[in-house]
Design a protein around this motif. Structure first.
Motif, PDB file in Angstrom:
ATOM      1  N   LYS A 191       0.676   3.940  -3.088  1.00 47.75           N
ATOM      2  CA  LYS A 191       0.486   5.651  -2.787  1.00 47.75           C
ATOM      3  C   LYS A 191       1.455   6.401  -3.070  1.00 47.75           C
ATOM      4  O   LYS A 191       1.188   7.538  -3.498  1.00 47.75           O
ATOM      5  CB  LYS A 191      -0.202   5.570  -1.464  1.00 47.75           C
ATOM      6  CG  LYS A 191       0.754   5.855  -0.119  1.00 47.75           C
ATOM      7  CD  LYS A 191       0.045   5.797   1.010  1.00 47.75           C
ATOM      8  CE  LYS A 191       0.787   6.073   1.921  1.00 47.75           C
ATOM      9  NZ  LYS A 191       1.266   7.584   2.234  1.00 47.75           N
ATOM     10  N   VAL A 207       0.884  -1.146  -0.028  1.00 47.56           N
ATOM     11  CA  VAL A 207       0.098  -0.152   0.068  1.00 47.56           C
ATOM     12  C   VAL A 207       0.963   1.232   0.145  1.00 47.56           C
ATOM     13  O   VAL A 207       0.560   2.277  -0.804  1.00 47.56           O
ATOM     14  CB  VAL A 207      -0.960   0.167   1.339  1.00 47.56           C
ATOM     15  CG1 VAL A 207      -1.822   1.448   1.405  1.00 47.56           C
ATOM     16  CG2 VAL A 207      -1.924  -1.269   0.992  1.00 47.56           C
ATOM     17  N   ASP A 230      -6.077  -3.901   5.580  1.00 49.43           N
ATOM     18  CA  ASP A 230      -5.756  -4.011   4.498  1.00 49.43           C
ATOM     19  C   ASP A 230      -5.240  -2.896   3.669  1.00 49.43           C
ATOM     20  O   ASP A 230      -4.716  -2.995   2.625  1.00 49.43           O
ATOM     21  CB  ASP A 230      -6.529  -4.862   3.576  1.00 49.43           C
ATOM     22  CG  ASP A 230      -6.836  -6.297   4.117  1.00 49.43           C
ATOM     23  OD1 ASP A 230      -5.855  -6.953   4.568  1.00 49.43           O
ATOM     24  OD2 ASP A 230      -7.955  -6.878   3.666  1.00 49.43           O
ATOM     25  N   LEU A 231      -5.791  -1.720   4.064  1.00 47.43           N
ATOM     26  CA  LEU A 231      -5.423  -0.268   3.369  1.00 47.43           C
ATOM     27  C   LEU A 231      -4.499   0.634   4.214  1.00 47.43           C
ATOM     28  O   LEU A 231      -4.189   1.657   3.681  1.00 47.43           O
ATOM     29  CB  LEU A 231      -6.777   0.401   3.124  1.00 47.43           C
ATOM     30  CG  LEU A 231      -7.680  -0.171   2.034  1.00 47.43           C
ATOM     31  CD1 LEU A 231      -8.851   0.386   1.860  1.00 47.43           C
ATOM     32  CD2 LEU A 231      -6.953   0.005   0.480  1.00 47.43           C
ATOM     33  N   GLN A 232      -4.022   0.023   5.249  1.00 51.44           N
ATOM     34  CA  GLN A 232      -3.242   0.957   6.029  1.00 51.44           C
ATOM     35  C   GLN A 232      -1.743   0.771   5.535  1.00 51.44           C
ATOM     36  O   GLN A 232      -1.289  -0.283   5.156  1.00 51.44           O
ATOM     37  CB  GLN A 232      -3.148   0.654   7.655  1.00 51.44           C
ATOM     38  CG  GLN A 232      -2.458  -0.793   8.024  1.00 51.44           C
ATOM     39  CD  GLN A 232      -2.543  -1.135   9.316  1.00 51.44           C
ATOM     40  OE1 GLN A 232      -2.948  -0.314   9.994  1.00 51.44           O
ATOM     41  NE2 GLN A 232      -2.080  -2.259   9.680  1.00 51.44           N
ATOM     42  N   ASP A 268     -11.935   4.783   4.481  1.00 51.70           N
ATOM     43  CA  ASP A 268     -11.359   3.484   4.093  1.00 51.70           C
ATOM     44  C   ASP A 268     -11.432   3.301   2.577  1.00 51.70           C
ATOM     45  O   ASP A 268     -11.833   2.358   1.973  1.00 51.70           O
ATOM     46  CB  ASP A 268     -12.568   2.374   4.685  1.00 51.70           C
ATOM     47  CG  ASP A 268     -11.985   2.032   6.130  1.00 51.70           C
ATOM     48  OD1 ASP A 268     -10.833   2.109   6.505  1.00 51.70           O
ATOM     49  OD2 ASP A 268     -13.054   1.558   6.961  1.00 51.70           O
ATOM     50  N   HIS A 269     -10.859   4.425   1.919  1.00 55.04           N
ATOM     51  CA  HIS A 269     -10.708   4.091   0.344  1.00 55.04           C
ATOM     52  C   HIS A 269      -9.259   4.723  -0.036  1.00 55.04           C
ATOM     53  O   HIS A 269      -9.083   5.515   0.610  1.00 55.04           O
ATOM     54  CB  HIS A 269     -12.020   4.905  -0.313  1.00 55.04           C
ATOM     55  CG  HIS A 269     -11.863   4.692  -1.754  1.00 55.04           C
ATOM     56  ND1 HIS A 269     -11.248   5.213  -2.746  1.00 55.04           N
ATOM     57  CD2 HIS A 269     -12.847   3.820  -2.128  1.00 55.04           C
ATOM     58  CE1 HIS A 269     -11.539   4.669  -3.924  1.00 55.04           C
ATOM     59  NE2 HIS A 269     -12.600   3.878  -3.771  1.00 55.04           N
ATOM     60  N   PHE A 270      -8.854   3.881  -0.766  1.00 58.95           N
ATOM     61  CA  PHE A 270      -7.535   4.135  -1.317  1.00 58.95           C
ATOM     62  C   PHE A 270      -7.162   5.774  -1.690  1.00 58.95           C
ATOM     63  O   PHE A 270      -6.150   6.394  -1.757  1.00 58.95           O
ATOM     64  CB  PHE A 270      -6.864   3.339  -2.348  1.00 58.95           C
ATOM     65  CG  PHE A 270      -5.698   3.640  -2.969  1.00 58.95           C
ATOM     66  CD1 PHE A 270      -4.262   2.960  -2.183  1.00 58.95           C
ATOM     67  CD2 PHE A 270      -5.115   4.239  -3.942  1.00 58.95           C
ATOM     68  CE1 PHE A 270      -2.990   3.183  -2.495  1.00 58.95           C
ATOM     69  CE2 PHE A 270      -3.972   4.542  -4.438  1.00 58.95           C
ATOM     70  CZ  PHE A 270      -2.841   3.950  -3.431  1.00 58.95           C
ATOM     71  N   GLY A 300      -3.603   7.464   7.230  1.00 60.07           N
ATOM     72  CA  GLY A 300      -4.094   6.137   7.404  1.00 60.07           C
ATOM     73  C   GLY A 300      -4.508   5.878   9.110  1.00 60.07           C
ATOM     74  O   GLY A 300      -5.354   5.257   9.083  1.00 60.07           O
ATOM     75  N   ASN A 359      -9.541  -0.181   7.731  1.00 57.04           N
ATOM     76  CA  ASN A 359      -9.307  -1.367   7.097  1.00 57.04           C
ATOM     77  C   ASN A 359      -7.813  -1.512   7.127  1.00 57.04           C
ATOM     78  O   ASN A 359      -7.055  -1.096   6.635  1.00 57.04           O
ATOM     79  CB  ASN A 359      -9.901  -1.546   5.748  1.00 57.04           C
ATOM     80  CG  ASN A 359      -9.833  -2.899   5.239  1.00 57.04           C
ATOM     81  OD1 ASN A 359      -9.288  -3.818   5.694  1.00 57.04           O
ATOM     82  ND2 ASN A 359     -10.409  -2.988   3.640  1.00 57.04           N
ATOM     83  N   ILE A 362      -8.350   5.624   7.738  1.00 60.92           N
ATOM     84  CA  ILE A 362      -8.384   4.119   7.512  1.00 60.92           C
ATOM     85  C   ILE A 362      -8.577   3.188   8.584  1.00 60.92           C
ATOM     86  O   ILE A 362      -7.808   3.198   9.599  1.00 60.92           O
ATOM     87  CB  ILE A 362      -7.105   3.563   6.659  1.00 60.92           C
ATOM     88  CG1 ILE A 362      -6.716   4.536   5.284  1.00 60.92           C
ATOM     89  CG2 ILE A 362      -7.146   2.224   6.405  1.00 60.92           C
ATOM     90  CD1 ILE A 362      -8.088   4.273   4.346  1.00 60.92           C
TER      91      ILE A 362
END
Length: 295
Positions: free
Chosen positions: A83, A79, A224-226, A141-143, A216, A222, A220
């Motif tokens: 990013k 991630v 899986d997105l941190q 919670d979105h990229f 994050g 989630n 964030i």
């Protein structure tokens, strides 16, 4: 006859004191990093006894093997890389387009826009209004929360603008006479001759994206997105081994401890930017010097 280059005792003593102070500052800055590195490469169980200062007492790669075999840590690293790359590219392109528009004399209301932009630099938005805006835009919670809020920086625009103003007007006018539009002039003429400032802004924002943990942590939930920085921050801040243990793969070596994993994760997190930074450091100096000296 006395030589003009001969130094006095006071000047020599002043230089010695300065050199000594710089050595002390360098040691105080670098030794903690070296100590983390040494303990990360040491056997975790052995490191708990303490007394490791300069070299690993029992050299081991198990800490790093555990880090790279952990799905949670490597997902966070992915991630962070994503990013950093995406955020840097779109930030440079968008800021360059806005800066090019600002550099055009025919832009209506350019002075008003500059005043408004300067105000945003001096008085940035507070955390609560920003959070409410991000929530209402559906970026929790979105990229995209890593990309869109950092899409533009007025400070970076000023650096771009200072460089664009030094490009000869005749170069742009010649392209316009040949039928080139604004996007053609920007992407085929202005940006190719502005690579030093492009590299500067890319380095500025790339370092920011890589080191950013706050986004994050706030937006964030989630895991899986941190990003890796947020993962590391939560591990260190909580001072608990629960998160590290949950990220461990099955069959982890018994000589790996939560503390040794923290140190290894710190090294894995900071190593890429530490390796890249010295090669690009000159662009920082050049970026700050752009527009400061007029011929």
């Amino acid at each position: 006859m006395f030589s003009l280059n001969r130094r006095t005792v006071g000047e020599a003593a002043f230089d010695w004191v300065n050199n000594l102070l710089m050595l002390i500052i360098c040691f105080a800055t670098l030794y903690p990093i070296w100590n983390v590195l040494v303990n990360a490469f040491n056997d975790g169980t052995d490191a708990m006894r303490g007394g490791i200062y300069w070299w690993p007492r029992q050299f081991s790669l198990d800490n790093f093997k555990t880090v790279f075999e952990s799905n949670g840590i490597m997902t966070a690293m992915g991630v962070t890389v994503a990013k950093t790359v995406v955020g840097t590219v779109v930030h440079v392109l968008f800021t360059a387009m806005v800066a090019y528009a600002y550099s055009r004399r025919e832009l209506i209301g350019r002075t008003v826009y500059m005043v408004i932009g300067t105000i945003t630099m001096l008085f940035p938005g507070a955390l609560i209004p920003t959070f409410l805006l991000i929530r209402d835009l559906g970026m929790i919670d979105h990229f995209s929360v890593y990309i869109i809020p950092a899409l533009f920086s007025f400070f970076d625009l000023i650096i771009f603008l200072s460089f664009f103003r030094e490009i000869p007007d005749g170069l742009i006018e010649a392209a316009e006479i040949d039928g080139a539009g604004d996007f053609t002039v920007l992407f085929r003429i202005v940006l190719p001759v502005s690579m030093p400032v492009v590299a500067t802004i890319a380095l500025f924002h790339g370092v920011y994206q890589w080191n950013d943990y706050f986004t994050g942590m706030i937006y964030i939930n989630n895991t899986d997105l941190q990003p890796i920085q947020t993962f590391l921050f939560r591990v260190v801040a909580q001072a608990s081994s629960n998160q590290m243990i949950s990220a461990m793969p099955s069959g982890v070596a018994t000589n790996v401890t939560s503390q040794s994993l923290k140190l290894a994760t710190m090294i894995v997190t900071t190593a890429p930017i530490v390796i890249v930074y010295p090669f690009l450091q000159r662009y920082f100096v050049r970026g700050f010097m752009i527009g400061s000296i007029k011929g």
